[in-house]
Write an enzyme that holds these catalytic residues in place. Structure first.
Site, PDB file in Angstrom:
ATOM      1  N   MET A 119      47.350 -47.336   2.921  1.00 22.32           N
ATOM      2  CA  MET A 119      47.851 -46.498   1.822  1.00 22.32           C
ATOM      3  C   MET A 119      49.304 -46.130   2.104  1.00 22.32           C
ATOM      4  O   MET A 119      49.666 -45.902   3.259  1.00 22.32           O
ATOM      5  CB  MET A 119      46.999 -45.224   1.761  1.00 22.32           C
ATOM      6  CG  MET A 119      47.443 -44.202   0.735  1.00 22.32           C
ATOM      7  SD  MET A 119      46.370 -42.738   0.736  1.00 22.32           S
ATOM      8  CE  MET A 119      47.035 -41.830   2.133  1.00 22.32           C
ATOM      9  N   ASP A 146      52.867 -44.496  -0.524  1.00 23.85           N
ATOM     10  CA  ASP A 146      53.343 -43.376  -1.350  1.00 23.85           C
ATOM     11  C   ASP A 146      52.288 -42.746  -2.261  1.00 23.85           C
ATOM     12  O   ASP A 146      51.579 -43.454  -2.968  1.00 23.85           O
ATOM     13  CB  ASP A 146      54.456 -43.848  -2.292  1.00 23.85           C
ATOM     14  CG  ASP A 146      55.604 -44.516  -1.590  1.00 23.85           C
ATOM     15  OD1 ASP A 146      55.616 -44.580  -0.361  1.00 23.85           O
ATOM     16  OD2 ASP A 146      56.503 -44.995  -2.304  1.00 23.85           O
ATOM     17  N   GLN A 185      49.923 -45.840  -3.651  1.00 24.24           N
ATOM     18  CA  GLN A 185      50.141 -47.241  -3.323  1.00 24.24           C
ATOM     19  C   GLN A 185      49.071 -47.655  -2.320  1.00 24.24           C
ATOM     20  O   GLN A 185      48.883 -46.988  -1.300  1.00 24.24           O
ATOM     21  CB  GLN A 185      51.535 -47.417  -2.716  1.00 24.24           C
ATOM     22  CG  GLN A 185      52.668 -47.119  -3.676  1.00 24.24           C
ATOM     23  CD  GLN A 185      52.853 -48.213  -4.704  1.00 24.24           C
ATOM     24  OE1 GLN A 185      52.988 -49.383  -4.352  1.00 24.24           O
ATOM     25  NE2 GLN A 185      52.830 -47.857  -5.972  1.00 24.24           N
ATOM     26  N   PHE A 245      54.933 -50.676  -8.455  1.00 24.16           N
ATOM     27  CA  PHE A 245      55.472 -49.800  -7.425  1.00 24.16           C
ATOM     28  C   PHE A 245      55.367 -48.347  -7.896  1.00 24.16           C
ATOM     29  O   PHE A 245      54.855 -48.068  -8.968  1.00 24.16           O
ATOM     30  CB  PHE A 245      56.920 -50.178  -7.110  1.00 24.16           C
ATOM     31  CG  PHE A 245      57.057 -51.345  -6.148  1.00 24.16           C
ATOM     32  CD1 PHE A 245      55.961 -52.110  -5.771  1.00 24.16           C
ATOM     33  CD2 PHE A 245      58.291 -51.674  -5.622  1.00 24.16           C
ATOM     34  CE1 PHE A 245      56.097 -53.180  -4.888  1.00 24.16           C
ATOM     35  CE2 PHE A 245      58.437 -52.739  -4.735  1.00 24.16           C
ATOM     36  CZ  PHE A 245      57.339 -53.499  -4.371  1.00 24.16           C
ATOM     37  N   SER A 246      55.907 -47.449  -7.091  1.00 22.08           N
ATOM     38  CA  SER A 246      55.654 -46.021  -7.315  1.00 22.08           C
ATOM     39  C   SER A 246      56.109 -45.516  -8.685  1.00 22.08           C
ATOM     40  O   SER A 246      57.025 -46.050  -9.285  1.00 22.08           O
ATOM     41  CB  SER A 246      56.348 -45.201  -6.226  1.00 22.08           C
ATOM     42  OG  SER A 246      55.670 -45.415  -5.009  1.00 22.08           O
ATOM     43  N   GLU A 283      64.808 -43.792  -1.973  1.00 18.39           N
ATOM     44  CA  GLU A 283      63.544 -44.063  -2.660  1.00 18.39           C
ATOM     45  C   GLU A 283      62.946 -42.761  -3.182  1.00 18.39           C
ATOM     46  O   GLU A 283      63.305 -41.666  -2.749  1.00 18.39           O
ATOM     47  CB  GLU A 283      62.524 -44.708  -1.712  1.00 18.39           C
ATOM     48  CG  GLU A 283      62.937 -46.080  -1.214  1.00 18.39           C
ATOM     49  CD  GLU A 283      61.810 -46.798  -0.486  1.00 18.39           C
ATOM     50  OE1 GLU A 283      61.544 -47.948  -0.840  1.00 18.39           O
ATOM     51  OE2 GLU A 283      61.187 -46.216   0.422  1.00 18.39           O
ATOM     52  N   TRP A 306      57.648 -45.424   8.165  1.00 21.93           N
ATOM     53  CA  TRP A 306      57.586 -46.896   8.141  1.00 21.93           C
ATOM     54  C   TRP A 306      57.872 -47.521   9.514  1.00 21.93           C
ATOM     55  O   TRP A 306      57.564 -48.681   9.736  1.00 21.93           O
ATOM     56  CB  TRP A 306      58.566 -47.445   7.098  1.00 21.93           C
ATOM     57  CG  TRP A 306      58.029 -47.359   5.693  1.00 21.93           C
ATOM     58  CD1 TRP A 306      58.499 -46.558   4.686  1.00 21.93           C
ATOM     59  CD2 TRP A 306      56.923 -48.091   5.147  1.00 21.93           C
ATOM     60  NE1 TRP A 306      57.740 -46.750   3.546  1.00 21.93           N
ATOM     61  CE2 TRP A 306      56.784 -47.684   3.796  1.00 21.93           C
ATOM     62  CE3 TRP A 306      56.053 -49.052   5.651  1.00 21.93           C
ATOM     63  CZ2 TRP A 306      55.791 -48.207   2.955  1.00 21.93           C
ATOM     64  CZ3 TRP A 306      55.068 -49.561   4.818  1.00 21.93           C
ATOM     65  CH2 TRP A 306      54.939 -49.139   3.485  1.00 21.93           C
TER      66      TRP A 306
END
Ligand SMILES: *[C@@H]1O[C@H](CO)[C@@H](O)[C@H](O)[C@H]1NC(C)=O
Ligand SMILES: *[C@@H]1O[C@H](CO)[C@@H](O)[C@H](O)[C@H]1NC(C)=O
Ligand SMILES: *[C@@H]1O[C@H](CO)[C@@H](O)[C@H](O)[C@H]1NC(C)=O
Ligand SMILES: *[C@@H]1O[C@H](CO)[C@@H](O)[C@H](O)[C@H]1NC(C)=O
Ligand SMILES: *[C@@H]1O[C@H](CO)[C@@H](O)[C@H](O)[C@H]1NC(C)=O
Ligand SMILES: *[C@@H]1O[C@H](CO)[C@@H](O)[C@H](O)[C@H]1NC(C)=O
Ligand SMILES: *[C@@H]1O[C@H](CO)[C@@H](O)[C@H](O)[C@H]1NC(C)=O
Ligand SMILES: *[C@@H]1O[C@H](CO)[C@@H](O)[C@H](O)[C@H]1NC(C)=O
Ligand SMILES: *[C@@H]1O[C@H](CO)[C@@H](O)[C@H](O)[C@H]1NC(C)=O
Ligand SMILES: *[C@@H]1O[C@H](CO)[C@@H](O)[C@H](O)[C@H]1NC(C)=O
Length: 569
Positions: free
Chosen positions: A58, A60, A76, A110-111, A232, A321
Site C-alpha cells: 500500500m 498514498d 494506492q 495515480f493519487s 507530490e 520510499w
C-alpha cells in the site's frame, strides 16, 4: 474498520474511482477482485490500531472524505506484490468493474481526492445532495517503459463512494507532461479549487472550476520550500487559528502541504507545509518559512478529509520510499505499509517559534483498554509496566511535567519512555532533555529486526516551550502510541509529531518511564493504557479478517467494515 471515536472508516483501493464503468485502466489479470481479500492481522509486526492492507503493498492515502458519519479512505494498492507494481513507482494496480470495456494497457490510476457535490454543480446528481466525485490522475506509460502524459480525470458516485461511474469526457485537465499529478480539490466560495503538482517543475498549479468538469488554470505556487527531486501530493485546507492559551478560534488561514521525494533532509520522503491566505485563485504565504509536518521520517503524502468542519483531520502514509519496499513485514507477514493515526490540526502561534500547525492525536479514548499505570507525582522516580499480557501489544502513554524551574534544569534533567524486549535485550528509546534546547529524541537503533543503511536510527526535535516571559511554570507533555512496528509521538500537545517505524526481532513488552535530575518542584504525571486491537474484533476463530463485500452496507454494519478489492456494485 473502526478508528478512534466516531471515526468510522471505510476503505478501498483507489481502483474505486477508476473501477467505474468504462474506465480504461490497465490491470494485471492476476489481480484478485470482486471478493474481499482475507487476511491475517496477528503477525508480531502488524499494527493493531493503525490501518494496514490485508496483503501486498500500500502507499498514498487517496480520496479521503467524510460524509454522514463515515470517514472514507482509499489508497494506492498493489495486492499482488510487496513493492509498488511493475516497474513504476507509485503504480496502482486495480481492476475496472466493467470487463465489457477492454482495459487500456499501461494506463494507471495515480493519487487523487474526493469531494461531495452537495449542490449538484456537476449535474451528475439529480435528486440527491450526497453525490460524490473523485478527481485523480491517469498516468500513461509508453511501451518502452518511459512516461507518457499524466492527465486529470473524474468519476462520480451516486452511493456515497461505494461505486463509481467514469466520466465519459475525461480527461478534465489534459496535459503532455509525464509529471503532472495528485489533484486535491476543495470548495472555496462558489467554486471548486484544485491544487495539483507539476512534480518536476516544482510548481503547485491552482485551478478553478464551477462544475468539476471545466477547469481553468488560476495561478502557480512555484519553488517553495524543499524541492527534493520532485513535488507530490499537494493538499490545501482551511484551518482555524487558535489562541495558544485559551484555544479560542481567533482567525482562519489556509495551509498547503506538499510532499517531496526523494531528497528529504533525513533522506527519502518528507512533507512540508506553508501557512497563508487563499482567495480562491491565489495562495500567499504569511512568511518565507518552510515547516515540516513530522520530525522523524515515516510520514508521507498525508491528505485531509474533505467535509470535516472545524479542525481538519488528516492521515498519512507511514513509510518512506527509501525502504518502504524492503521492510521485513513483507517477507515475514506478506504486507507492507500502514497509515498514520488520524491527526487533528489547527494553527497557533507557539512560544518563540511563532506560526505552527499543531497536529493532535485524534481522541484515543474509544480505543483505550485497561489502565496499566497511573501516577501523579513520579518526581525523579520511574514507572515500569510489563505489558507482555496485553494481547494487542499496543500502548498509549501520556506523561506531563509541570512546574519546571527552567533556570535549574541541567543537561542531566531527563524524562524517558523506553520500550524493551527482555527476551532479546532490544529497546526503542525516547525521551526529553529538559535543559538547554529541550530536545525530544527517538532512537530505534537498539532494534535488530531490519538492517538497511537508509533506515536512520535517531531523530530529535527542539521543543522550545519557554518564551522567556510569563511562562514560568512551563508544562511539557508527551503522548505516544506504540503499535508493534509503529511509534507515533506527539510532543507539546502536538506542536511536534514524530512517526517512526520500528522492527524489533522480538516483541517489545516492557515499558519504563523514568525521570532524573528534575529541578526541585517539578511534577511528573504518567498514565499508561493498553490499546484494544481493531483487527481482533473483526477476525474469525482462525484469526482471519475476511473483510466485507464492496457493496454499500446498512449503516449499522458499517462500523466493522473493511472494504477491499474491486470497488463496484
Ligand atoms: C497468522 O499469522 C500468525 C503469525 O504469523 C501465525 O502464527 C498463524 O498461524 C496465522 N494464522 C493463520 C490462520 O494462518
Ligand atoms: C449549497 O448551496 C447552499 C445554498 O446556496 C449553500 O449554503 C451551501 O454552502 C452550498 N454547499 C456547497 C458545498 O457548495
Ligand atoms: C442536477 O443537475 C442535472 C443537470 O443539470 C439536472 O438535470 C438535475 O435536475 C439536477 N438535479 C437537481 C436535484 O438539481
Ligand atoms: C490531450 O492532449 C493530447 C496531446 O496534445 C492530444 O493528443 C489529445 O487529443 C488531447 N485530448 C483531449 C481530450 O483533448
Ligand atoms: C505553471 O507552471 C507549470 C510548471 O512549471 C508551467 O508548465 C505552466 O506554464 C505554468 N503556467 C503558467 C500560466 O505560467
Ligand atoms: C486573489 O489574489 C490575486 C493576487 O493577489 C489577485 O490578483 C486576485 O484579484 C484576487 N482575487 C480575488 C477574488 O480577490
Ligand atoms: C534518558 O536517556 C538518555 C539517553 O540515553 C540518558 O542519557 C538519560 O540518563 C536517560 N534518563 C533517564 C531518566 O533514564
Ligand atoms: C531530583 O533530584 C535532584 C538531585 O538529585 C534534586 O535536586 C531534585 O529536587 C529532585 N527533583 C524532584 C522533582 O524531586
Ligand atoms: C496531561 O495534561 C493534559 C492537559 O492538561 C491532561 O488532559 C492529561 O490528563 C494529563 N495527563 C496526565 C497523565 O497527567
Ligand atoms: C463485515 O465484516 C464483519 C467482520 O468480518 C462482520 O461482522 C459484518 O457482519 C460484515 N458485514 C457485512 C455487511 O457483511
Amino acid at each position: 474498520m473502526q478508528f478512534p471515536g466516531s471515526l468510522l472508516l471505510s476503505v478501498a483501493a483507489f481502483a474505486g474511482a477508476a473501477a467505474a464503468q468504462g474506465v480504461s485502466t490497465y490491470v494485471n489479470p492476476a489481480v484478485p477482485t470482486g471478493t474481499p481479500i482475507a487476511a491475517n492481522y496477528t503477525g508480531p509486526l502488524r499494527p493493531q490500531v493503525h490501518y494496514s492492507p490485508p496483503k501486498g503493498f500500500m502507499n498514498d492515502p487517496n480520496g479521503m472524505f467524510y460524509l454522514n458519519g463515515v470517514f472514507h479512505l482509499y489508497y494506492q494498492y498493489n495486492p499482488t506484490g510487496l513493492g509498488a507494481g511493475n516497474q513504476q513507482r507509485r503504480l496502482h494496480v486495480g481492476e475496472p468493474a466493467d470487463r465489457a470495456v477492454p482495459p487500456e494497457e499501461r494506463q494507471y490510476v495515480f493519487s487523487g481526492s474526493v469531494v461531495v457535490d452537495a449542490n449538484n454543480t456537476s449535474g451528475f446528481f439529480p435528486n440527491q445532495n450526497n453525490g460524490v466525485v473523485a478527481v485523480f490522475t491517469l498516468a500513461r506509460y509508453n511501451a518502452d517503459g518511459s512516461g507518457g502524459p499524466q492527465t486529470q480525470a473524474i468519476a462520480y458516485s451516486h452511493d456515497e463512494g461505494y461505486t463509481f461511474q467514469y466520466y465519459d469526457q475525461n480527461p478534465v485537465i489534459n496535459s503532455t507532461s509525464s509529471h503532472f499529478r495528485d489533484p486535491k480539490v476543495i470548495r472555496h466560495g462558489d467554486a471548486w479549487a484544485m491544487v495539483v503538482a507539476y512534480a518536476q517543475e516544482f510548481a503547485v498549479g491552482i485551478f478553478t472550476s464551477p462544475d468539476l468538469k471545466q477547469w481553468t488554470w488560476a495561478s502557480n505556487f512555484t519553488n517553495h520550500g524543499l524541492l527534493g527531486a520532485q513535488y507530490e501530493c499537494p493538499n490545501i485546507v482551511k484551518m482555524p487559528v487558535r489562541d495558544r492559551d485559551s484555544g479560542a478560534v481567533v482567525d482562519e488561514k489556509y495551509v498547503i502541504t506538499l510532499s517531496a521525494q526523494p531528497g528529504a533532509p533525513l533522506g527519502g520522503s518528507v512533507t512540508q507545509y506553508f501557512i497563508g491566505d487563499f482567495n480562491g485563485t491565489h495562495f500567499s504565504t504569511v512568511d518565507a518559512a518552510t515547516r515540516l509536518t513530522d520530525f522523524a521520517k515515516d510520514n508521507y503524502a498525508a491528505q485531509f478529509f474533505y467535509g470535516v468542519e472545524g479542525n481538519p483531520i488528516s492521515m498519512g502514509w507511514a513509510s518512506n520510499w527509501q525502504y518502504a519496499q524492503q521492510v521485513p513485514t513483507g517477507n515475514n507477514e506478506g504486507w507492507r505499509s500502514a497509515m498514520t493515526l488520524p491527526r487533528v490540526s489547527y494553527l497557533t502561534k507557539a512560544p518563540r517559534i511563532g506560526w505552527t500547525m499543531v497536529d493532535e492525536i485524534y481522541d484515543p479514548e474509544p480505543i483505550l483498554g485497561d489502565s496499566l499505570a497511573s501516577k501523579t507525582d513520579m518526581g525523579n522516580g520511574s514507572v515500569t509496566v510489563d505489558y507482555a499480557d496485553v494481547a494487542s501489544g499496543a500502548l498509549y502513554v501520556e506523561a506531563n511535567v509541570t512546574g519546571i524551574d527552567v533556570a535549574k534544569a541541567t543537561s542531566f534533567s531527563t524524562l524517558n519512555l523506553t520500550f524493551a524486549s527482555p527476551a532479546s535485550g532490544e529497546a526503542l528509546r525516547s525521551g526529553f532533555y529538559l535543559g538547554g534546547d529541550n530536545p525530544f529524541f527517538v532512537d530505534r537503533g537498539g532494534l535488530r529486526g531490519f538492517d538497511n543503511v537508509f533506515f536512520t536510527d535517531k531523530f530529535s526535535v527542539a521543543d522550545v516551550y519557554y518564551d522567556g516571559a510569563a511562562d514560568k511554570s512551563a508544562a511539557w507533555r508527551v503522548q505516544a502510541v506504540l503499535d508493534r512496528s509503529l511509534y507515533e509521538v506527539f510532543v507539546g500537545g502536538g506542536r511536534h509529531a514524530g512517526t517512526v517505524l520500528l522492527y524489533p526481532s522480538q516483541p517489545l513488552t516492557l515499558l519504563t518511564v523514568a525521570a532524573r535530575d528534575l529541578p526541585p518542584g517539578a511534577k511528573v504525571s504518567v498514565a499508561v493504557w493498553a490499546l484494544k486491537s481493531t483487527w481482533a474484533g473483526l477476525a474469525d476463530e482462525q484469526g482471519t479478517v475476511v473483510g466485507n463485500v464492496t457493496a454499500k452496507a446498512p449503516a449499522a454494519a458499517r462500523r466493522h467494515m473493511v472494504y477491499e478489492g474491486e470497488f463496484s456494485a
